[in-house]
Design a protein around this motif. Sequence first.
Motif, PDB file in Angstrom:
ATOM      1  N   SER A 194      31.466  47.146  42.377  1.00  0.00           N
ATOM      2  CA  SER A 194      31.417  48.598  42.303  1.00  0.00           C
ATOM      3  C   SER A 194      30.385  48.990  41.270  1.00  0.00           C
ATOM      4  CB  SER A 194      32.784  49.163  41.931  1.00  0.00           C
ATOM      5  OG  SER A 194      33.370  48.441  40.890  1.00  0.00           O
ATOM      6  N   ILE A 195      29.457  49.868  41.664  1.00  0.00           N
ATOM      7  CA  ILE A 195      28.369  50.254  40.769  1.00  0.00           C
ATOM      8  C   ILE A 195      28.940  51.095  39.651  1.00  0.00           C
ATOM      9  CG2 ILE A 195      26.215  51.528  40.589  1.00  0.00           C
ATOM     10  CD1 ILE A 195      25.660  50.818  43.467  1.00  0.00           C
ATOM     11  N   HIS A 446      45.116  42.691  46.348  1.00  0.00           N
ATOM     12  CA  HIS A 446      45.507  42.128  45.044  1.00  0.00           C
ATOM     13  C   HIS A 446      44.660  42.719  43.914  1.00  0.00           C
ATOM     14  CE1 HIS A 446      48.567  39.284  46.156  1.00  0.00           C
ATOM     15  NE2 HIS A 446      47.784  38.634  47.024  1.00  0.00           N
ATOM     16  N   ILE A 447      43.367  42.840  44.152  1.00  0.00           N
ATOM     17  CA  ILE A 447      42.475  43.368  43.107  1.00  0.00           C
ATOM     18  C   ILE A 447      42.784  44.838  42.827  1.00  0.00           C
ATOM     19  CG2 ILE A 447      40.068  43.949  42.582  1.00  0.00           C
ATOM     20  CD1 ILE A 447      39.253  41.355  43.949  1.00  0.00           C
ATOM     21  N   LYS A 448      43.105  45.571  43.873  1.00  0.00           N
ATOM     22  CA  LYS A 448      43.497  46.966  43.694  1.00  0.00           C
ATOM     23  C   LYS A 448      44.748  47.064  42.815  1.00  0.00           C
ATOM     24  CE  LYS A 448      44.618  51.149  46.324  1.00  0.00           C
ATOM     25  NZ  LYS A 448      44.820  51.739  47.672  1.00  0.00           N
ATOM     26  N   ASN A 449      45.697  46.153  43.022  1.00  0.00           N
ATOM     27  CA  ASN A 449      46.921  46.124  42.208  1.00  0.00           C
ATOM     28  C   ASN A 449      46.613  45.730  40.762  1.00  0.00           C
ATOM     29  OD1 ASN A 449      48.464  46.822  44.436  1.00  0.00           O
ATOM     30  ND2 ASN A 449      48.930  44.692  44.972  1.00  0.00           N
ATOM     31  N   ILE A 450      45.688  44.766  40.597  1.00  0.00           N
ATOM     32  CA  ILE A 450      45.306  44.331  39.248  1.00  0.00           C
ATOM     33  C   ILE A 450      44.689  45.495  38.479  1.00  0.00           C
ATOM     34  CG2 ILE A 450      43.715  42.867  37.941  1.00  0.00           C
ATOM     35  CD1 ILE A 450      44.009  40.799  40.241  1.00  0.00           C
ATOM     36  N   TYR A 451      43.766  46.185  39.117  1.00  0.00           N
ATOM     37  CA  TYR A 451      43.102  47.322  38.476  1.00  0.00           C
ATOM     38  C   TYR A 451      44.105  48.419  38.132  1.00  0.00           C
ATOM     39  CZ  TYR A 451      38.520  45.371  39.755  1.00  0.00           C
ATOM     40  OH  TYR A 451      37.406  44.569  39.876  1.00  0.00           O
ATOM     41  N   SER A 452      45.059  48.623  39.027  1.00  0.00           N
ATOM     42  CA  SER A 452      46.062  49.663  38.796  1.00  0.00           C
ATOM     43  C   SER A 452      46.950  49.315  37.595  1.00  0.00           C
ATOM     44  CB  SER A 452      46.914  49.826  40.057  1.00  0.00           C
ATOM     45  OG  SER A 452      47.942  50.760  39.850  1.00  0.00           O
ATOM     46  N   LYS A 453      47.379  48.049  37.531  1.00  0.00           N
ATOM     47  CA  LYS A 453      48.244  47.628  36.427  1.00  0.00           C
ATOM     48  C   LYS A 453      47.532  47.657  35.080  1.00  0.00           C
ATOM     49  CE  LYS A 453      51.317  44.675  39.201  1.00  0.00           C
ATOM     50  NZ  LYS A 453      51.813  43.299  39.434  1.00  0.00           N
ATOM     51  N   LEU A 454      46.233  47.352  35.081  1.00  0.00           N
ATOM     52  CA  LEU A 454      45.467  47.343  33.833  1.00  0.00           C
ATOM     53  C   LEU A 454      44.800  48.685  33.558  1.00  0.00           C
ATOM     54  CD1 LEU A 454      43.768  43.827  34.121  1.00  0.00           C
ATOM     55  CD2 LEU A 454      45.775  44.457  32.780  1.00  0.00           C
ATOM     56  N   ILE A 456      42.264  50.194  35.123  1.00  0.00           N
ATOM     57  CA  ILE A 456      40.807  50.073  35.150  1.00  0.00           C
ATOM     58  C   ILE A 456      40.318  50.315  36.571  1.00  0.00           C
ATOM     59  CG2 ILE A 456      40.651  48.496  33.178  1.00  0.00           C
ATOM     60  CD1 ILE A 456      40.494  46.187  35.133  1.00  0.00           C
ATOM     61  N   LYS A 457      38.984  50.399  36.744  1.00  0.00           N
ATOM     62  CA  LYS A 457      38.429  50.722  38.054  1.00  0.00           C
ATOM     63  C   LYS A 457      37.435  49.698  38.587  1.00  0.00           C
ATOM     64  CE  LYS A 457      38.892  55.720  37.426  1.00  0.00           C
ATOM     65  NZ  LYS A 457      38.170  57.027  37.386  1.00  0.00           N
ATOM     66  N   SER A 458      36.948  48.780  37.734  1.00  0.00           N
ATOM     67  CA  SER A 458      35.910  47.854  38.187  1.00  0.00           C
ATOM     68  C   SER A 458      35.961  46.559  37.394  1.00  0.00           C
ATOM     69  CB  SER A 458      34.525  48.483  38.041  1.00  0.00           C
ATOM     70  OG  SER A 458      34.224  48.682  36.673  1.00  0.00           O
ATOM     71  N   ARG A 459      35.145  45.603  37.835  1.00  0.00           N
ATOM     72  CA  ARG A 459      35.042  44.307  37.150  1.00  0.00           C
ATOM     73  C   ARG A 459      34.499  44.482  35.731  1.00  0.00           C
ATOM     74  NH1 ARG A 459      33.425  39.078  39.796  1.00  0.00           N
ATOM     75  NH2 ARG A 459      32.846  40.369  41.536  1.00  0.00           N
ATOM     76  N   MET A 463      36.067  43.313  32.039  1.00  0.00           N
ATOM     77  CA  MET A 463      35.459  42.630  30.896  1.00  0.00           C
ATOM     78  C   MET A 463      35.616  43.445  29.622  1.00  0.00           C
ATOM     79  SD  MET A 463      34.468  39.711  31.757  1.00  0.00           S
ATOM     80  CE  MET A 463      33.655  39.377  30.209  1.00  0.00           C
ATOM     81  N   ASN A 464      35.554  44.776  29.749  1.00  0.00           N
ATOM     82  CA  ASN A 464      35.768  45.639  28.587  1.00  0.00           C
ATOM     83  C   ASN A 464      37.154  45.432  27.995  1.00  0.00           C
ATOM     84  OD1 ASN A 464      33.528  47.242  27.832  1.00  0.00           O
ATOM     85  ND2 ASN A 464      33.707  48.400  29.726  1.00  0.00           N
ATOM     86  N   VAL A 465      38.129  45.291  28.873  1.00  0.00           N
ATOM     87  CA  VAL A 465      39.501  45.056  28.429  1.00  0.00           C
ATOM     88  C   VAL A 465      39.588  43.744  27.661  1.00  0.00           C
ATOM     89  CG1 VAL A 465      41.855  44.559  29.192  1.00  0.00           C
ATOM     90  CG2 VAL A 465      40.571  46.413  30.248  1.00  0.00           C
ATOM     91  N   LEU A 466      38.935  42.723  28.200  1.00  0.00           N
ATOM     92  CA  LEU A 466      38.962  41.411  27.549  1.00  0.00           C
ATOM     93  C   LEU A 466      38.336  41.465  26.169  1.00  0.00           C
ATOM     94  CD1 LEU A 466      37.952  39.102  30.530  1.00  0.00           C
ATOM     95  CD2 LEU A 466      40.150  39.142  29.353  1.00  0.00           C
ATOM     96  N   ILE A 467      37.139  42.094  26.096  1.00  0.00           N
ATOM     97  CA  ILE A 467      36.408  42.119  24.828  1.00  0.00           C
ATOM     98  C   ILE A 467      37.132  42.986  23.803  1.00  0.00           C
ATOM     99  CG2 ILE A 467      34.249  42.838  23.747  1.00  0.00           C
ATOM    100  CD1 ILE A 467      32.857  42.115  26.361  1.00  0.00           C
ATOM    101  N   SER A 468      37.613  44.165  24.239  1.00  0.00           N
ATOM    102  CA  SER A 468      38.281  45.075  23.308  1.00  0.00           C
ATOM    103  C   SER A 468      39.570  44.476  22.749  1.00  0.00           C
ATOM    104  CB  SER A 468      38.598  46.403  24.007  1.00  0.00           C
ATOM    105  OG  SER A 468      39.485  46.201  25.081  1.00  0.00           O
TER     106      SER A 468
END
Length: 474
Positions: A194-195, A446-454, A456-459, A463-468
């Motif tokens: 996703s751009i 699955h990815i839609k569920n992952i993004y919803s739980k975290l 977030i909207k994109s890959r 990474m922002n979540v990981l770094i922060s």
Amino acid sequence: MKIIKPVINERRLTILVFSLFFAWLLSIPFEGEILYTLIEITKISYGTFLIFGSIFFHFIGLIVSSLIIKTKSRARLLMLISIIYCMIATTVFFMTPSVLWIIAVLSGSFLTGSCVAGWAFFLKNSTHRSERIKIIADSLIGSNVLMILINMTAVHVSVQTGLIFSIGVLILALLFASMLPKKDDEKKDNEDISIPGQSNVIKPLALLCLFIVILTISSGLMYQVQGPAYSHLRGLTSWYWAIPYIIALLVMRNLPKKFNRTYILYVAIAMIGLSYIAFMIFEHNVISYFIVNTLMLGACGIYDLFWWSILGEMLDWHRNPSRILGIGLSSNVLGLLVGGVVGRIMIFSEFHKVNTVMVVFVVVCISIILLPILNKHLLVLLNEHAYLNKLLGMPDDEQNKIVKRFMEMGHLTARECEIASLLIKGKTYRMISHELSISENTVKTHIKNIYSKLNIKSRSDLMNVLISNEILTN
């Protein structure tokens, strides 16, 4: 009996076309050996204008390319027209110097700038972004090897023979360019990307461009200060000049993905400073040239592949890849132009050697300051890049800890954790589907569920979540 014709895939065609066309650019208009030889032989009064004018028009060509090239078919058409034009323009140099020389150099530089930016469409579509570092390395190596052969022909045989050689290279470029596909593939490996928002892309791209400009000022100085000092070693410089550059590209290309290339960038920056110190201390003889040129061009090979490959991955973050590549490469040309102008001014200074080292020292210091900042911002978008990757450099047990934290942080299921870990490593929907033996639609769910739980909207948000949360650094 049916004859089966050999087919060259798009990846190889992409490398061949760039290598051949770029070799012509490096040999003639873009401070090429043939252009310098012609200026020296004819003693024309506008030689300096040709040199700097060609760089400036190449810069303009890269900048305006995004306005001209918006589709792959248009990029291919412009490439074919430009190659034919450059073949005709090369024949002008067999004539007596005139205004035609100026037109040939400036227009040829402009068109090659546009074509190099347009090459982004084929670079993007010919392979997955994680493999583009190899295509870029192979293309730069091929173009520099051909450039050496053309230069040696011009120096050791005759400049006219070198011109004929360069025209032959363009003929091959035209042949392979005509074989390039006209349209984008209907299915792309990067369809899951996703751009990100424009602001998310502009900041790291602007920072990368600033880094490129500052770092390549030293290369511009090299052309104007170091080059003329070794002009009496022309037989040696005609072939050895690009050898350290090629070797550096080969080494960096074949390093394991887990190898942290970021530290090598610091080594490369130090090599630039050492090359100018050696240039100031030693006499300008053969030994001095080997030391100075090896340090400088080896460093250039390291950081050229660094920012070229980053731009290669950033192509996925804009709908017009020529805009990303055009802007990025124009920064390199701008740095060369600024460095060249500064170097030309210093030539007329009585203490130009000392002044040059001072400028390079400032460049090195600023580069060292900028690199960690650049690394931090680019890591968010380009988490799998060979220079910036942290995750793949970790042992398996560390990666497993990250997956476990994912489960705790977002209450992810085992399958979602498995898919999330593959997303972090840069896998596409299709690749994840094949690896886990599930359908792409299931992967998307699955990815839609992952993004919803975290939340977030994109890959890149992932990474922002990981770094922060300092997951990558703990």
